[in-house]
Structures are given as C-alpha cells and as structure tokens.
Design an enzyme around this catalytic site. Structure first.
Site, PDB file in Angstrom:
ATOM      1  N   CYS A 294      49.430  35.404  46.871  1.00 26.92           N
ATOM      2  CA  CYS A 294      49.960  35.459  47.451  1.00 26.92           C
ATOM      3  C   CYS A 294      51.208  37.412  46.882  1.00 26.92           C
ATOM      4  O   CYS A 294      51.112  37.206  46.201  1.00 26.92           O
ATOM      5  CB  CYS A 294      51.811  34.833  47.588  1.00 26.92           C
ATOM      6  SG  CYS A 294      50.986  33.046  48.574  1.00 26.92           S
TER       7      CYS A 294
ATOM      8  N   GLY B 271      47.523  39.187  50.240  1.00 26.63           N
ATOM      9  CA  GLY B 271      47.367  37.985  50.791  1.00 26.63           C
ATOM     10  C   GLY B 271      47.391  38.690  52.406  1.00 26.63           C
ATOM     11  O   GLY B 271      48.364  38.977  53.020  1.00 26.63           O
TER      12      GLY B 271
ATOM     13  N   ASN C 260      55.383  32.587  45.082  1.00 24.52           N
ATOM     14  CA  ASN C 260      53.713  33.604  44.683  1.00 24.52           C
ATOM     15  C   ASN C 260      53.449  32.311  43.215  1.00 24.52           C
ATOM     16  O   ASN C 260      53.938  32.637  42.201  1.00 24.52           O
ATOM     17  CB  ASN C 260      53.855  34.606  44.299  1.00 24.52           C
ATOM     18  CG  ASN C 260      52.761  35.452  43.888  1.00 24.52           C
ATOM     19  OD1 ASN C 260      52.701  36.272  43.423  1.00 24.52           O
ATOM     20  ND2 ASN C 260      51.834  34.642  43.705  1.00 24.52           N
ATOM     21  N   GLY C 261      52.438  31.950  43.323  1.00 26.08           N
ATOM     22  CA  GLY C 261      51.780  30.870  42.179  1.00 26.08           C
ATOM     23  C   GLY C 261      51.468  29.897  42.625  1.00 26.08           C
ATOM     24  O   GLY C 261      51.108  29.389  43.619  1.00 26.08           O
TER      25      GLY C 261
ATOM     26  N   CYS D 115      49.701  37.412  34.127  1.00 31.28           N
ATOM     27  CA  CYS D 115      48.337  36.934  33.912  1.00 31.28           C
ATOM     28  C   CYS D 115      47.622  38.243  33.970  1.00 31.28           C
ATOM     29  O   CYS D 115      47.943  39.032  34.215  1.00 31.28           O
ATOM     30  CB  CYS D 115      48.504  37.117  35.650  1.00 31.28           C
ATOM     31  SG  CYS D 115      45.959  36.886  36.314  1.00 31.28           S
TER      32      CYS D 115
ATOM     33  N   TYR E 119      42.170  43.120  38.225  1.00 27.05           N
ATOM     34  CA  TYR E 119      42.015  43.392  39.770  1.00 27.05           C
ATOM     35  C   TYR E 119      43.300  42.506  40.364  1.00 27.05           C
ATOM     36  O   TYR E 119      43.012  43.636  42.105  1.00 27.05           O
ATOM     37  CB  TYR E 119      40.944  42.239  40.136  1.00 27.05           C
ATOM     38  CG  TYR E 119      40.171  41.334  40.970  1.00 27.05           C
ATOM     39  CD1 TYR E 119      39.449  42.343  42.680  1.00 27.05           C
ATOM     40  CD2 TYR E 119      41.208  40.727  42.178  1.00 27.05           C
ATOM     41  CE1 TYR E 119      39.771  41.910  43.172  1.00 27.05           C
ATOM     42  CE2 TYR E 119      40.992  40.226  43.129  1.00 27.05           C
ATOM     43  CZ  TYR E 119      39.652  40.338  44.415  1.00 27.05           C
ATOM     44  OH  TYR E 119      39.720  40.993  44.945  1.00 27.05           O
TER      45      TYR E 119
ATOM     46  N   SER F 257      38.986  48.352  42.857  1.00 27.40           N
ATOM     47  CA  SER F 257      39.056  47.920  41.805  1.00 27.40           C
ATOM     48  C   SER F 257      38.320  49.001  40.645  1.00 27.40           C
ATOM     49  O   SER F 257      38.554  48.692  39.308  1.00 27.40           O
ATOM     50  CB  SER F 257      39.378  46.597  41.684  1.00 27.40           C
ATOM     51  OG  SER F 257      38.596  45.740  42.498  1.00 27.40           O
TER      52      SER F 257
ATOM     53  N   ASP G 102      32.180  47.992  37.183  1.00 30.89           N
ATOM     54  CA  ASP G 102      33.100  46.703  38.916  1.00 30.89           C
ATOM     55  C   ASP G 102      34.103  45.863  37.716  1.00 30.89           C
ATOM     56  O   ASP G 102      33.570  46.138  36.639  1.00 30.89           O
ATOM     57  CB  ASP G 102      31.941  46.154  39.534  1.00 30.89           C
ATOM     58  CG  ASP G 102      32.045  45.137  40.507  1.00 30.89           C
ATOM     59  OD1 ASP G 102      33.898  45.051  41.075  1.00 30.89           O
ATOM     60  OD2 ASP G 102      31.857  44.038  40.919  1.00 30.89           O
TER      61      ASP G 102
ATOM     62  N   CYS H 238      40.793  28.859  37.556  1.00 29.19           N
ATOM     63  CA  CYS H 238      42.169  29.441  37.117  1.00 29.19           C
ATOM     64  C   CYS H 238      43.060  28.525  37.770  1.00 29.19           C
ATOM     65  O   CYS H 238      42.544  27.534  38.176  1.00 29.19           O
ATOM     66  CB  CYS H 238      43.024  30.464  38.242  1.00 29.19           C
ATOM     67  SG  CYS H 238      45.268  31.486  37.754  1.00 29.19           S
TER      68      CYS H 238
ATOM     69  N   CYS I  46      48.510  35.328  29.713  1.00 30.08           N
ATOM     70  CA  CYS I  46      47.844  34.586  29.726  1.00 30.08           C
ATOM     71  C   CYS I  46      46.057  35.025  29.438  1.00 30.08           C
ATOM     72  O   CYS I  46      45.432  36.147  30.995  1.00 30.08           O
ATOM     73  CB  CYS I  46      47.866  34.042  30.877  1.00 30.08           C
ATOM     74  SG  CYS I  46      46.243  32.767  31.762  1.00 30.08           S
TER      75      CYS I  46
END
Ligand code: SF4
Length: 479
Positions: free
Chosen positions: A17, A44, A119-120, A251, A257, A298, A360, A397, A448
């Site tokens: 999000c 999102g 978000n999360g 993260c 990405y 990405s 990639d 995740c 993380c």
C-alpha cells in the site's frame, strides 16, 4: 459498485500500500492527495481513497480501481478541506473489496470521526481482535482493526489512543490518521515500511510513503518519521512523540523492487542502490556476453550498473507496456498464451544472434522468468544469462509484501542449478546477501532480510510460520 473483483495475474511479489497526508490551509488538499497518490500508484492498484476535513466533518471517498479511475475533477472539487489523508491499496489481508478499501472510517463514542490508512501487515492481529471482543470479530482487515482501536476509547484524546494502539500493535505499520482537525503519522518500531515528512513551499506539511510523492506536490523533504514515533500536525505545526525505542529493520526488498527509483532513503536513493546492485552482480557473477538488457522497470538501473562495471554494452531489448499495471485482468483460457507478452515485448532487432545478460530484480515462482527466457530465445537470442539483483527468496514475507506461500517460492524447494534448468536459462546467478546489504549503505542489522535469510526481526506466530502463508490471519476466516 459491484463487490466482485477481477482476479489479478500474480506473477511475482506485489507491493502492499501507499499512504499520503496533507495539512495545508489555503491549498486544494483533495487535489494534493490525488497527486500524491498518483506518485504512489505503484504501491497499490486495487483501490484508492481520500478523506478530507474542513475542520468540522470528514468526508471519505474510496473506490476499487486506479487513482485516475476513482477520482475526477468533480469528485475532487466536492472534497473541500484543509487536511486530508489518502491511500492506494493491494490486499494483503482481507478480500479485495470496496469495504476493505481505505481510508477506514470510524466514529468515536464522543461523536468525532477518525480516518486511518495503513501500509504494512501486523503479526498480532488475532490477539488485538480478541482484545476488542465482538467488535474485533467484525473487522475484516488489520487496518480496520487499527482504526477501531484508535476510535474505541471515549476518555482519551485521539493522540493518546494512537500512541496506545501503536504500543499494542506488532509488525509492520506506517500509518496516516486524522480527525477533524489534525493529521498524524506513525511508524512501527522496526520501521519496516518508509514514511517521510515534507514541508510545502507556502506552509503546510505532507506525510508520504515515498519522497516521490513529496516531489510531485512540490514539498521539501524534512526527514523520515522515525521508527517508534508518532507525529501530529495541526495549526500549531508538528509535534512528535515516541511510543517505543526504535529497533530498525527496514525492508530490504523496498530497495530491490518495491520503492520507486527516485525514493530517497536517508543514506541513498533507491536508484543509487540499484546501480550498485548491478555493479556488484557483474563483479560476483561475470559472463562472456554481447549485451546487457534490463527487465523493465525495476531491473533497469541495475542493468546499467552491470553494463558499466562489465564493459558489456547496454541495450533495451524488452519494451514494457506502461499501461499494464502490476495487476491486470486475468486473460481468459483462450488468451492465456499471451502471458508475459501483455507486459513485455522483445525487440528482435536488438536481440537476434546476441548472447544476453538479462538483469531482473527477483524470481518468485519462476513462471515469469521461464516465459521470459523462452520469449527471448524465440526472438533470436543465442544465449540467455539471467542475473538477479537479490539473493534467492526462500521465505514468505509476513510484514506486508505479498510474495507467495513458502511452497510456491521456487527457491524454497530448488537449488540455483535446478531453478536455472526450470527457467531454461544458459546460466543463472543471484547477488549475494552481503553485497545487496552493502548497496543500501546501512548496517545489516538495521534491515529486514527475512525473505532471503529467514531471520524474522519480529516473531511470527508459529501457525503462520508453519503454514508459510504470505498473508497473516485472515480476519474473515473463523478464529
Ligand atoms: S521479509 Fe522480505 S519483503 Fe518482507 S519486510 Fe522483510 S525484507 Fe521486506
């Protein structure tokens, strides 16, 4: 609107999000929210929503769809106010329906409104819901649960309720919250997801998931909201309160990405990190080849870094359809062979007869990479060497990135050589974890890395670890 939703084609990791908030008297806040969401659309694409207040009432508008499908001039013009919050969503807990679109809205016992966007993913959702009793049972997402908790107590201010809620919630949350007169930003103690504060040139403040959303509204970046911090913004300016000591574990996959290349972490831009990923990948896994091509978008910055470090020419061998988002309507069975071509189309002129290094960001289930390699060979590539800018993803995740269940993750069951066989590449190499960490210019312990190394910085309930599900407690399923 209808609550049936189109299935998304799920070929890789999905973002979760994006959140945005503004406090600015004299500005068209609804429009600023709209532009902010536009910059965050990549985070999102299932629903979009804006809540604004004129100091007396909160008006919430949210719908399924992209930002520019949900909002038009007339809708925005009807949203009058000097403060607002906004949200774009992918569903990582709860179904993808209008009810679960955000901002979530609740009324406190004293009759004031509370809007919240999240978000999360939390990891103690079931415990929190149990604590609320029957009200908790009716919540269908962890975000609604947070809104319910924040609005539940008649005897405390919203700021106090938010601080208490943040102390009780465990897992990943970057929140924007508002009542009729104040906007708030809050970030979990680990700071899994980004959240920044910016200042508008004519006064007023903005909160956003990424700095690109500040840039689009002309705001100047002040700083990140610290892990474990709540900020409150109203006519008196910015107040700050710490609800817990920070234990940063941002993260790592945001760098690889999720975030836009123009997002600025305190130590580096995402673009800079991705260039370094490419350079280090070239040093760790060189290959004798004719061309380096990215899988856009990405992989683009990293492919540039790989080409520069290796001396192999860079070219765009794949054209991305920019109007196909990271989710789109599932092709019917008869159109299934379109597969990856809906998103990427090769340029045979560039590729034919060439030994390619294809850069990639990740391999999740392996099906997309397999289609990609086959497509490049059909277009005349003589060799395809896949280079991935992160280590193999072996663990799901639980903090808000919708990747796959453990069983679906190709690297959880196969060796790199077996994955190479599966995708049909001539060679396959991943960036090492230490190299990836070094590209962020941060200490390893402040990131993380759980999807790569299995070290979850916040304990995940045993039943979720065992099932390996990417989604947390599904609030709509029986507890
Ligand atoms: S497990 Fe992976 S995707 Fe999830 S927060 Fe940690 S690094 Fe990010």
């Amino acid at each position: 609107m209808s609550e049936t939703h189109t299935e998304a084609v799920r070929t890789g990791a999905r973002d979760e999000c994006g959140v945005f908030a503004v406090y600015a008297r004299g500005e068209d806040v609804a429009k600023l929210c709209y532009y902010g969401l536009y910059a965050l659309q990549h985070r999102g694409q299932e629903s979009a929503g804006i809540a604004v207040s004129n100091g007396r009432n909160i008006l919430v508008t949210k719908e399924m769809g992209l930002v520019n499908q949900v909002f038009d001039e007339a809708r925005l013009a009807a949203m009058d106010g000097h403060l607002g919050i906004a949200h774009v969503r992918y569903s990582t807990t709860g179904a993808s329906t209008w009810d679960n679109a955000q901002p979530a809205f609740k009324v406190t016992p004293s009759g004031t409104g509370v809007a919240l966007a999240h978000n999360g993913n939390l990891v103690n959702t079931a415990d929190l819901a149990r604590g609320l009793g029957p009200t908790g049972d009716r919540c269908t997402t962890d975000s609604e649960l947070l809104a319910t908790m924040v609005a539940a107590d008649a005897d405390v201010t919203l700021e106090e309720a938010l601080v208490t809620t943040c102390r009780q919630a465990t897992g990943a949350f970057s929140l924007v919250v508002m009542d009729e007169s104040t906007i708030y930003g809050a970030r979990d103690v680990n700071g899994f997801r980004p959240l920044v504060v910016g200042r508008l040139p004519r006064g007023g403040y903005v909160l956003a998931s990424e700095t690109s959303a500040l840039d689009i509204v002309g705001a100047h970046l002040l700083r990140e909201v610290e892990p474990g911090e709540v900020v409150a913004i109203d006519e008196h300016g910015v107040r700050t309160k710490r609800f817990a000591d920070p234990k940063p574990s941002t993260c790592l996959f945001e760098y690889v990405y999720i975030a836009r290349p123009d997002h600025r972490f305190p130590e580096t831009t995402v673009y800079g990190a991705r260039r370094r990923m490419g350079s280090l990948l070239a040093a760790e896994s060189p290959v004798d080849a004719d061309l380096v091509i990215p899988v856009p978008d990405s992989g683009t910055a990293a492919a540039g870094g790989y080409a520069e470090a290796s001396g192999i020419p860079y070219a765009e061998g794949l054209v991305k359809n920019r109007y196909v988002g990271r989710t789109f309507i599932q092709p019917s069975q008869s159109l299934r062979q379109l597969g990856i071509r809906l998103k990427l189309n090769p340029l045979p002129d560039v590729i034919e007869g060439k030994r390619l290094v294809v850069v990639d960001d990740s391999i999740v289930r392996g099906n997309t990479s397999r289609q990609l390699v086959a497509m490049l060979r059909e277009s005349g590539a003589s060799e395809v060497h896949l280079r991935i800018t992160a280590p193999p993803i072996r663990n799901p995740c639980f903090y808000g990135i919708d990747m796959a269940t453990r069983a679906e993750l190709i690297a959880s069951g196969l060796s790199i050589a077996e994955i190479c066989d599966f995708v049909g590449a001539d060679s396959l190499a991943y960036l090492s974890l230490d190299a990836l960490v070094s590209t962020t210019l941060r200490a390893k312990g402040s990131l993380c890395r759980a999807c790569f190394d299995g070290e979850y910085p916040v304990p995940v309930p045993q039943e979720q670890l065992a099932s390996g599900k990417d989604v947390l407690v599904q609030l709509t399923s029986p507890r």
